[in-house]
Scaffold this active site. Structure first.
Site, PDB file in Angstrom:
ATOM      1  N   ASP A 267      -5.889   6.750 -15.545  1.00 54.91           N
ATOM      2  CA  ASP A 267      -5.969   7.262 -14.187  1.00 54.91           C
ATOM      3  C   ASP A 267      -4.582   7.178 -13.548  1.00 54.91           C
ATOM      4  OD1 ASP A 267      -8.683   7.402 -14.675  1.00 54.91           O
ATOM      5  OD2 ASP A 267      -9.142   5.559 -13.578  1.00 54.91           O
TER       6      ASP A 267
ATOM      7  N   ASP B 151      -7.265  11.222 -17.134  1.00 49.64           N
ATOM      8  CA  ASP B 151      -8.641  10.967 -16.710  1.00 49.64           C
ATOM      9  C   ASP B 151      -8.795  11.279 -15.224  1.00 49.64           C
ATOM     10  OD1 ASP B 151     -11.285  10.267 -17.288  1.00 49.64           O
ATOM     11  OD2 ASP B 151     -10.978   8.184 -16.728  1.00 49.64           O
ATOM     12  N   ASP B 152      -8.829  10.288 -14.363  1.00 48.02           N
ATOM     13  CA  ASP B 152      -9.094  10.515 -12.947  1.00 48.02           C
ATOM     14  C   ASP B 152      -7.840  10.277 -12.106  1.00 48.02           C
ATOM     15  OD1 ASP B 152     -11.786  10.832 -13.722  1.00 48.02           O
ATOM     16  OD2 ASP B 152     -12.112   8.669 -13.562  1.00 48.02           O
TER      17      ASP B 152
ATOM     18  N   LYS C 167     -12.984   8.937  -7.806  1.00 44.49           N
ATOM     19  CA  LYS C 167     -14.153   8.297  -8.393  1.00 44.49           C
ATOM     20  C   LYS C 167     -14.439   7.047  -7.579  1.00 44.49           C
ATOM     21  CE  LYS C 167     -15.989   6.368 -12.697  1.00 44.49           C
ATOM     22  NZ  LYS C 167     -15.717   6.078 -14.116  1.00 44.49           N
TER      23      LYS C 167
END
Length: 700
Positions: free
Chosen positions: A503, A527-528, A567
């Site tokens: 992330d 990813d995020d 998230k």
């Protein structure tokens, strides 16, 4: 006997260290356990139960010392009598097997591994031992009869199979279960075995309902992160074994009692604190025990140091959508005008034998961090640094005597951390009341910077990019009152784990209140953008942009990046947490723009914008969140709400909203240099001509 003691001691440290959460009593419990093992070995009837028997002794010692409540909390419910547990060697390395019982996720991983084939389980056992530090990659390759490169491919395939098995297990136990999965499973007879994974895995890979469980998995390697795993004490086994041989091979166990007792006590006496970690020194072996919590002060709230920023970011070509594979030029965070004087100086051409003055600077941050004290500062001169060892920060400041780590004046220190070992973060901070500003860290094989149980620290004007895991990670208990401001975290990517865990910024796996993220850009990470996975304290996110995450720019195969902008939860059983998100924007992410990710709390989501994200713009299915004055257009699906969500006065509550009302859909200006004060660049991107009270203002 010596060999058994050497084999059992790392296991006992794992069990006791985890259960007692770093208590100073760990050493005493381990010593008493080992002495009872030596005394009682003659009474063990079944040698195959040796490891389970040792675990039961350790558990009883913790109970006997009055820690039953803490132990029960750490271990969770035990199934039956621990003395009856089977020998775990057939499925995982010994110490790891017990740790799988320490939480639902670890136990679940153990259960899922039974769906793997015998050969896959063999590879998994070896990889787990490698992750625990008991084997090298060369050792693993030799045991598999492969080259290290082919062994790496084999390990990746098995890890992918394990992730699929864990996802299937969760989907199978979900309530309600996916209807198609239930039908497919009903066609299989007999006990579950590898053919279940082969047949049902096909369904899981293509089913959105089942794949939703995959997104909450903790990486398998993270399940042993922080474990007090240790190599076998070869020195003890060698010396004591030689003594036994010299005294005669038939010497009874009790005849070794005195020398072993002395040896165990000697090892205990050799524990020395080293950089916040307790270590044993023996011939050819090291045992890592429990890291004690950092020193922390109580005091007034967090004060932001008065520093100004310079305008030094270079424009970059933006991504054009969630499927883009463009590679824009990195745009570092706005460089702060750093400290003008400092207690210690570090420069690329310095030497750690110097006194650390402006004329005779240190060469490494590691050296400066080891000598700095409350109220002092460290200035990094401009240039490129190429460190080869990680940095441990363990000295805390105080509320009125903070420690400052900063660039010097307008100079730009760039730290190329590619020479750091892959299993370590470049910087691990275990201290509070720090201000860290004006640094650029790139190329670390793991995390660039990890802050563990930090409190009242400020991170500003940072640029962490192209690292092998999350750029900046705040984690663990008592992560309290920290501020991450005016910083950029981008293009972090974990090739080794298929882009699944890197992330931009993470505040995860911990607890604490008063943490704030403001004015940051989180973009093009594997990813995020921002992850709050398994963090139980409310976090405030304000005027922050997250974009272009989850796109495979590195040709990683297979690629598993989720690509969530924000998230806001996650975990096997996500805690209800009331995070607050205001004035922020998520665009061109491959996954969701804003998602509760299983968080059942009451989140406040106000004046945010979700645009052109691959999946849902605002996904809040299980929470009782409050959403007001948000804007969502051009997403795969603009909203997805459960019955408990209170959403009103948003763009989707009104007619006439589309991307046609946006002043511009070209994000190029969002990667422009920051303002002189370090703020986000001014832009008209995603602002609208219909109602300026709806959506993020996109201003600095």
């Amino acid at each position: 006997m010596a060999a058994l003691v050497a084999e059992a001691m790392p296991l006992v440290y794992n069990v006791v260290g985890k259960a007692l959460h770093g208590s100073p009593d760990v050493d005493d419990v381990v010593q008493e356990t080992m002495l009872r093992v030596v005394r009682g070995i003659v009474g063990l009837k079944d040698p195959d139960r040796f490891r389970a028997w040792v675990i039961s002794i350790a558990y009883r010692q913790m109970q006997d010392r009055g820690r039953s409540i803490r132990v029960a909390t750490a271990l969770g419910p035990l199934v039956g009598d621990v003395s009856e547990w089977p020998d775990p060697a057939g499925d995982f390395v010994d110490s790891t097997m017990f740790r799988l019982h320490l939480s639902g996720e670890r136990r679940e991983t153990y259960e899922a591994s039974r769906w793997l084939t015998a050969e896959e389980q063999r590879v998994l056992r070896l990889w787990w031992q490698e992750s625990a530090g008991l084997l090298t990659r060369a050792d693993l390759a030799t045991r598999l009869g492969l080259t290290p490169a082919h062994a790496a491919v084999r390990v990746q395939r098995v890890k992918a199979q394990l992730a699929l098995a864990r996802t299937l297990l969760r989907a199978w136990h979900a309530i309600p279960r996916c209807a198609e999965l239930a039908v497919a499973g009903g066609k299989l007879s007999g006990p579950s075995d590898p053919r279940w994974l082969k047949r049902l895995g096909r369904h899981v890979r293509r089913c959105e309902v089942c794949l939703a469980h995959e997104r909450e998995l903790i990486p398998a390697e993270h399940l042993i992160a922080g474990a007090n795993l240790a190599p076998v004490l070869a020195g003890l086994a060698g010396s004591a074994g030689a003594a036994a041989t010299a005294g005669g091979a038939a010497a009874p166990a009790w005849s070794l009692w005195d020398p072993l007792q002395r040896a165990v006590r000697y090892l205990m006496a050799k524990f020395l604190p080293v950089g916040g970690i307790v270590a044993i020194g023996t011939a050819g072996a090291v045992v890592y025990a429990v890291a004690y919590p950092p020193y922390q002060e109580s005091g007034p709230g967090l004060a932001i140091p008065s520093v100004q920023a310079s305008n030094r970011a270079s424009p970059a070509a933006p991504t054009t959508g969630p499927g883009s594979t463009s590679a824009p030029t990195p745009a570092p965070a706005g460089g702060v005008n750093g400290v003008t004087t400092a207690s210690y100086y570090v420069a690329p051409n310095g030497s750690d034998t110097n006194p650390g003055s402006v004329d005779l600077p240190f060469a490494t941050l590691d050296r400066a961090a080891s000598v700095v004290r409350p109220g002092q500062s460290i200035a990094l001169r401009g240039g490129v640094y190429r460190p080869t060892r990680p940095v441990e920060i363990t000295t805390s400041g105080t509320a009125d005597r903070r420690i400052v780590l900063s660039n010097y004046r307008t100079e730009i220190p760039v730290i190329d951390a590619s020479g750091i070992p892959a299993d370590a973060a470049y910087v691990t901070q275990r201290a509070s009341y720090w201000t860290v500003q004006g640094l650029e860290i790139q190329g670390a094989p793991g995390n660039a910077y990890v802050c563990r149980s930090c409190a009242h620290s400020v991170f500003r004007g940072l640029s962490f990019h192209d690292n092998g895991q999350t750029g900046l990670l705040l984690r663990d208990a008592d992560t309290t009152g920290n501020l991450v401001v005016d910083s950029d975290f981008f293009r972090n990517h974990d090739n080794a784990t298929n882009g699944e865990y890197a992330d931009g910024l993470g505040i995860e796996y911990g607890s604490g209140t008063g943490n704030v993220v403001r004015g940051c850009r989180l973009y093009e990470n594997a990813d995020d953008g921002l992850g709050l996975h398994e963090f139980t304290g409310a976090v405030t996110i304000d005027r922050t942009w997250s974009f272009g995450n989850g796109v495979n720019r590195w040709e990683i195969a297979p690629f598993d990046g989720d690509g969530y902008g924000f998230k806001l939860g996650g975990g096997t059983q996500p805690a209800p947490v009331d995070h607050v998100v205001t004035g922020s924007a998520a665009w061109d992410n491959a996954g969701y723009g804003f998602t509760e990710s299983g968080n059942t709390g009451t989140l406040t989501v106000r004046r945010n914008t979700a645009f052109r994200n691959g999946k849902t713009g605002f996904a809040f299915a299980r929470s009782t969140s409050l959403l007001r004055q948000n804007l969502a257009v051009g997403n795969g699906r603009d909203t997805q709400f459960g019955a408990g969500v209170d959403a009103a006065d948003n763009s989707w509550d009104q007619a006439g909203w589309s991307d046609a009302v946006l002043l511009t859909t070209d994000p190029a200006s969002t990667l422009a240099p920051r303002t002189p004060g370090g703020g986000l660049p001014p832009t008209t991107f995603l602002t609208n001509n219909r109602d300026d009270g709806i959506g993020a203002s996109m201003g600095p």
